[in-house]
Write a protein that holds these residues in place. Structure first.
Motif, PDB file in Angstrom:
ATOM      1  N   ALA A 106      36.158  26.583 -86.927  1.00 47.21           N
ATOM      2  CA  ALA A 106      36.495  27.900 -86.404  1.00 47.21           C
ATOM      3  C   ALA A 106      37.650  28.542 -87.168  1.00 47.21           C
ATOM      4  N   MET A 107      38.574  27.741 -87.676  1.00 50.00           N
ATOM      5  CA  MET A 107      39.733  28.286 -88.378  1.00 50.00           C
ATOM      6  C   MET A 107      39.332  29.108 -89.597  1.00 50.00           C
ATOM      7  N   ASN A 108      38.166  28.822 -90.156  1.00 47.49           N
ATOM      8  CA  ASN A 108      37.666  29.582 -91.300  1.00 47.49           C
ATOM      9  C   ASN A 108      36.595  30.595 -90.911  1.00 47.49           C
ATOM     10  N   GLU A 109      35.702  30.189 -90.045  1.00 47.12           N
ATOM     11  CA  GLU A 109      34.521  31.005 -89.764  1.00 47.12           C
ATOM     12  C   GLU A 109      34.768  32.113 -88.750  1.00 47.12           C
ATOM     13  N   ASN A 110      35.778  31.945 -87.881  1.00 50.04           N
ATOM     14  CA  ASN A 110      35.984  32.909 -86.791  1.00 50.04           C
ATOM     15  C   ASN A 110      36.523  34.252 -87.256  1.00 50.04           C
ATOM     16  N   ILE A 111      36.832  34.381 -88.532  1.00 48.79           N
ATOM     17  CA  ILE A 111      37.299  35.675 -89.020  1.00 48.79           C
ATOM     18  C   ILE A 111      36.242  36.767 -88.852  1.00 48.79           C
ATOM     19  N   LYS A 112      34.969  36.370 -88.694  1.00 50.29           N
ATOM     20  CA  LYS A 112      33.906  37.353 -88.494  1.00 50.29           C
ATOM     21  C   LYS A 112      33.823  37.849 -87.050  1.00 50.29           C
ATOM     22  N   GLY A 113      34.561  37.190 -86.153  1.00 51.34           N
ATOM     23  CA  GLY A 113      34.590  37.644 -84.766  1.00 51.34           C
ATOM     24  C   GLY A 113      33.328  37.362 -83.982  1.00 51.34           C
ATOM     25  N   GLU A 114      32.525  36.392 -84.461  1.00 52.51           N
ATOM     26  CA  GLU A 114      31.290  36.046 -83.769  1.00 52.51           C
ATOM     27  C   GLU A 114      31.521  34.886 -82.803  1.00 52.51           C
ATOM     28  N   PHE A 115      30.598  34.708 -81.882  1.00 53.04           N
ATOM     29  CA  PHE A 115      30.659  33.585 -80.951  1.00 53.04           C
ATOM     30  C   PHE A 115      30.592  32.274 -81.724  1.00 53.04           C
ATOM     31  N   TRP A 116      31.503  31.329 -81.387  1.00 48.19           N
ATOM     32  CA  TRP A 116      31.521  30.034 -82.061  1.00 48.19           C
ATOM     33  C   TRP A 116      30.664  29.051 -81.280  1.00 48.19           C
ATOM     34  N   PRO A 117      29.539  28.616 -81.828  1.00 47.90           N
ATOM     35  CA  PRO A 117      28.571  27.821 -81.062  1.00 47.90           C
ATOM     36  C   PRO A 117      28.945  26.345 -80.976  1.00 47.90           C
ATOM     37  N   ASP A 118      28.146  25.605 -80.206  1.00 50.68           N
ATOM     38  CA  ASP A 118      28.375  24.168 -80.057  1.00 50.68           C
ATOM     39  C   ASP A 118      27.907  23.432 -81.313  1.00 50.68           C
ATOM     40  N   LYS A 119      28.207  22.131 -81.351  1.00 51.23           N
ATOM     41  CA  LYS A 119      27.940  21.328 -82.538  1.00 51.23           C
ATOM     42  C   LYS A 119      26.447  21.280 -82.864  1.00 51.23           C
ATOM     43  N   GLN A 120      25.594  21.147 -81.864  1.00 48.81           N
ATOM     44  CA  GLN A 120      24.157  21.086 -82.105  1.00 48.81           C
ATOM     45  C   GLN A 120      23.660  22.349 -82.803  1.00 48.81           C
ATOM     46  N   THR A 121      24.102  23.498 -82.310  1.00 52.56           N
ATOM     47  CA  THR A 121      23.694  24.765 -82.914  1.00 52.56           C
ATOM     48  C   THR A 121      24.232  24.886 -84.328  1.00 52.56           C
ATOM     49  N   ARG A 122      25.471  24.452 -84.533  1.00 51.84           N
ATOM     50  CA  ARG A 122      26.044  24.513 -85.879  1.00 51.84           C
ATOM     51  C   ARG A 122      25.279  23.606 -86.845  1.00 51.84           C
ATOM     52  N   ASN A 123      24.856  22.436 -86.364  1.00 56.04           N
ATOM     53  CA  ASN A 123      24.065  21.544 -87.215  1.00 56.04           C
ATOM     54  C   ASN A 123      22.715  22.161 -87.575  1.00 56.04           C
ATOM     55  N   GLU A 124      22.062  22.778 -86.591  1.00 56.74           N
ATOM     56  CA  GLU A 124      20.771  23.419 -86.863  1.00 56.74           C
ATOM     57  C   GLU A 124      20.934  24.543 -87.879  1.00 56.74           C
ATOM     58  N   ARG A 125      22.001  25.298 -87.743  1.00 60.46           N
ATOM     59  CA  ARG A 125      22.277  26.384 -88.685  1.00 60.46           C
ATOM     60  C   ARG A 125      22.541  25.839 -90.084  1.00 60.46           C
ATOM     61  N   LEU A 126      23.252  24.719 -90.155  1.00 61.58           N
ATOM     62  CA  LEU A 126      23.538  24.112 -91.448  1.00 61.58           C
ATOM     63  C   LEU A 126      22.258  23.667 -92.145  1.00 61.58           C
ATOM     64  N   GLN A 127      21.377  23.001 -91.424  1.00 65.30           N
ATOM     65  CA  GLN A 127      20.147  22.527 -92.050  1.00 65.30           C
ATOM     66  C   GLN A 127      19.269  23.696 -92.490  1.00 65.30           C
ATOM     67  N   GLU A 128      19.202  24.751 -91.695  1.00 60.32           N
ATOM     68  CA  GLU A 128      18.487  25.950 -92.109  1.00 60.32           C
ATOM     69  C   GLU A 128      19.074  26.504 -93.405  1.00 60.32           C
ATOM     70  N   SER A 129      20.397  26.539 -93.475  1.00 60.24           N
ATOM     71  CA  SER A 129      21.075  27.092 -94.650  1.00 60.24           C
ATOM     72  C   SER A 129      20.732  26.309 -95.904  1.00 60.24           C
ATOM     73  N   VAL A 130      20.733  24.972 -95.801  1.00 62.51           N
ATOM     74  CA  VAL A 130      20.410  24.139 -96.958  1.00 62.51           C
ATOM     75  C   VAL A 130      18.968  24.359 -97.396  1.00 62.51           C
ATOM     76  N   ASN A 131      18.063  24.452 -96.438  1.00 59.82           N
ATOM     77  CA  ASN A 131      16.658  24.709 -96.783  1.00 59.82           C
ATOM     78  C   ASN A 131      16.508  26.043 -97.511  1.00 59.82           C
ATOM     79  N   ILE A 132      17.219  27.061 -97.048  1.00 59.70           N
ATOM     80  CA  ILE A 132      17.175  28.374 -97.692  1.00 59.70           C
ATOM     81  C   ILE A 132      17.698  28.287 -99.119  1.00 59.70           C
ATOM     82  N   MET A 133      18.836  27.624 -99.295  1.00 58.54           N
ATOM     83  CA  MET A 133      19.423  27.526-100.633  1.00 58.54           C
ATOM     84  C   MET A 133      18.502  26.788-101.592  1.00 58.54           C
TER      85      MET A 133
END
Length: 320
Positions: A106-133
Motif C-alpha cells: 500500500a505504501m507504493n500503490e495507494n498513491i492512486k487513491g484506489e481501494f486496497w484489496p485483500d491478499k487473495q485479490t492482489r495475488n489474482e491481479r498479479l497472476q493476470e498481470s504476468v500473463n498479460i506481460m
C-alpha cells in the motif's frame, strides 16, 4: 552457476549514489545488480525514492552485468507499460534484465487513491498481470478483462528473448502458489528452517525453477555496531508481511517501528563484522540451491561494505 549480486536500495540512497555504488560493485567482481522499485521509502528519515526504471536505463548502459528489478506490475503501473519498459531495455541491452514480481504494498500503490484489496485479490491481479506481460512479449495483441483491463495492446518493439519472471515469496503458502507460473523464486534470508520449507515447497511445484535470495545484512567493525546500525536504518522493514503490505505511508512505518527493539534485528538481518561471516553465508545458501545471492547492506556504509567484498569476500569465494 552461482552469481553474487549487489542490491541497489532506492529507498535509502540517491540514484546518483546508487549508480556509483553499482559501478564499483562491478569493478570489484560482483556478477549481478538488483534494484528495488518504490514510490515511497520505508521511513521519512534520511530516505530517498528515485524512479527505478529511469535509473535502470542509465545503469544498464554504464554496467555490463545482469540486472534484476523487484517490482509490482499493478496497480501503480499497468502491466502493459511494465511489459513495454522491460521489452525496450532488453532490446537495447541484450536481454540482461529480469523482473521479480510481488502483489504490491500500500505504501507504493495507494498513491492512486484506489481501494486496497485483500491478499487473495492482489495475488489474482498479479497472476493476470504476468500473463498479460508474457503475451505481449511474445508479440500478441492482447485484450483482457478482469482485475486488469487491456484493450488491443501490442508491443511493436519486442525483447530479444522472453524475460524471466521470478515470483517474490515471504511465506511457504505464497511460494507454493507461484511455483505453477513463475520462472523462479526470490525470497529473503529467513531462519534456516523456514527457508528450507519455503524452497522445498516451491521446488515441489517447479523442480526446474531457479532460486534467488536477497540477503539483508549489516556490516560494521564489531557486531554491536552492526546491530545498532541495522536498527537505525532497517527496523521499519521487519514488521511482518501483513503490516508491510497494508501500511500506506512512511510515517505510519515510523510510528509502528517505535516498538522494535535493537535485539529484534538479529532474526531478520545478518550481522557481519568480518569476511568469514559472509563467506559462510554464501556457502550455506549455495548449498541450499540458490543460484543468485544478492547482498543488501542495510546501513549507510556502502563504501566500507564494498571494500570488504572486494578485498576479502569475493576473492575468497572464488577459491572455494
Amino acid at each position: 552457476m552461482l552469481k553474487i549480486g549487489y542490491h541497489a536500495s532506492h529507498e535509502q540512497f540517491s540514484p546518483r549514489d546508487l549508480l556509483q555504488y553499482a559501478q564499483n560493485a562491478e569493478k570489484i567482481g560482483f556478477q549481478l545488480i538488483t534494484s528495488s522499485d518504490h514510490f515511497h521509502p520505508w521511513s521519512e528519515t534520511d530516505s530517498h525514492s528515485g524512479f527505478a526504471w529511469s535509473w535502470l536505463g542509465a545503469a544498464l548502459q554504464a554496467i555490463k552485468l545482469e540486472f534484476g528489478i523487484i517490482t509490482s506490475p499493478a496497480p501503480r503501473y499497468h502491466p502493459a507499460i511494465v511489459a513495454q519498459a522491460v521489452a525496450t531495455l532488453n532490446q537495447m541491452f541484450d536481454n540482461r534484465l529480469w523482473i521479480a514480481v510481488g502483489s504490491g504494498q500500500a505504501m507504493n500503490e495507494n498513491i492512486k487513491g484506489e481501494f486496497w484489496p485483500d491478499k487473495q485479490t492482489r495475488n489474482e491481479r498479479l497472476q493476470e498481470s504476468v500473463n498479460i506481460m508474457r503475451r505481449l512479449w511474445d508479440g500478441y495483441e492482447v485484450t483482457h478483462y478482469g482485475h486488469i483491463n487491456v484493450v488491443g495492446a501490442r508491443l511493436y518493439t519486442l525483447p530479444s528473448a522472453s524475460p524471466n519472471v521470478f515470483g517474490a515469496a515471504l511465506s511457504e503458502k505464497t511460494a507454493g502458489w507461484l511455483a505453477s507460473w513463475s520462472d523462479g523464486l526470490i525470497t529473503i534470508n529467513h531462519p534456516d528452517e523456514k527457508l528450507e520449507k519455503l524452497t522445498t515447497t516451491y521446488r515441489s511445484g517447479n523442480p526446474n525453477g531457479e532460486l534467488t535470495i536477497k540477503v539483508q545484512l549489516s556490516y560494521a567493525k564489531d557486531l554491536k555496531t552492526a546491530e545498532i546500525l541495522a536498527w537505525e536504518n532497517w527496523r521499519n522493514n521487519i514488521l511482518g508481511g501483513d503490516s508491510q503490505a497494508m501500511l500506506s505511508h512512511p510515517k505510519l512505518f515510523d510510528e509502528a517501528a517505535r516498538f522494535v527493539r535493537v535485539e529484534d534485528m538479529r532474526d531478520h538481518v545478518l550481522l557481519v563484522d568480518r569476511p568469514e561471516v559472509l563467506i559462510s553465508a554464501l556457502k550455506k545458501y549455495k548449498a541450499m540451491g540458490f543460484t543468485r545471492i544478492t547482498l543488501h547492506n542495510v546501513n549507510r556504509d556502502q563504501v566500507g561494505f564494498l571494500e570488504l567484498m572486494g578485498s576479502d569476500v569475493l576473492p575468497s569465494f572464488k577459491q572455494v
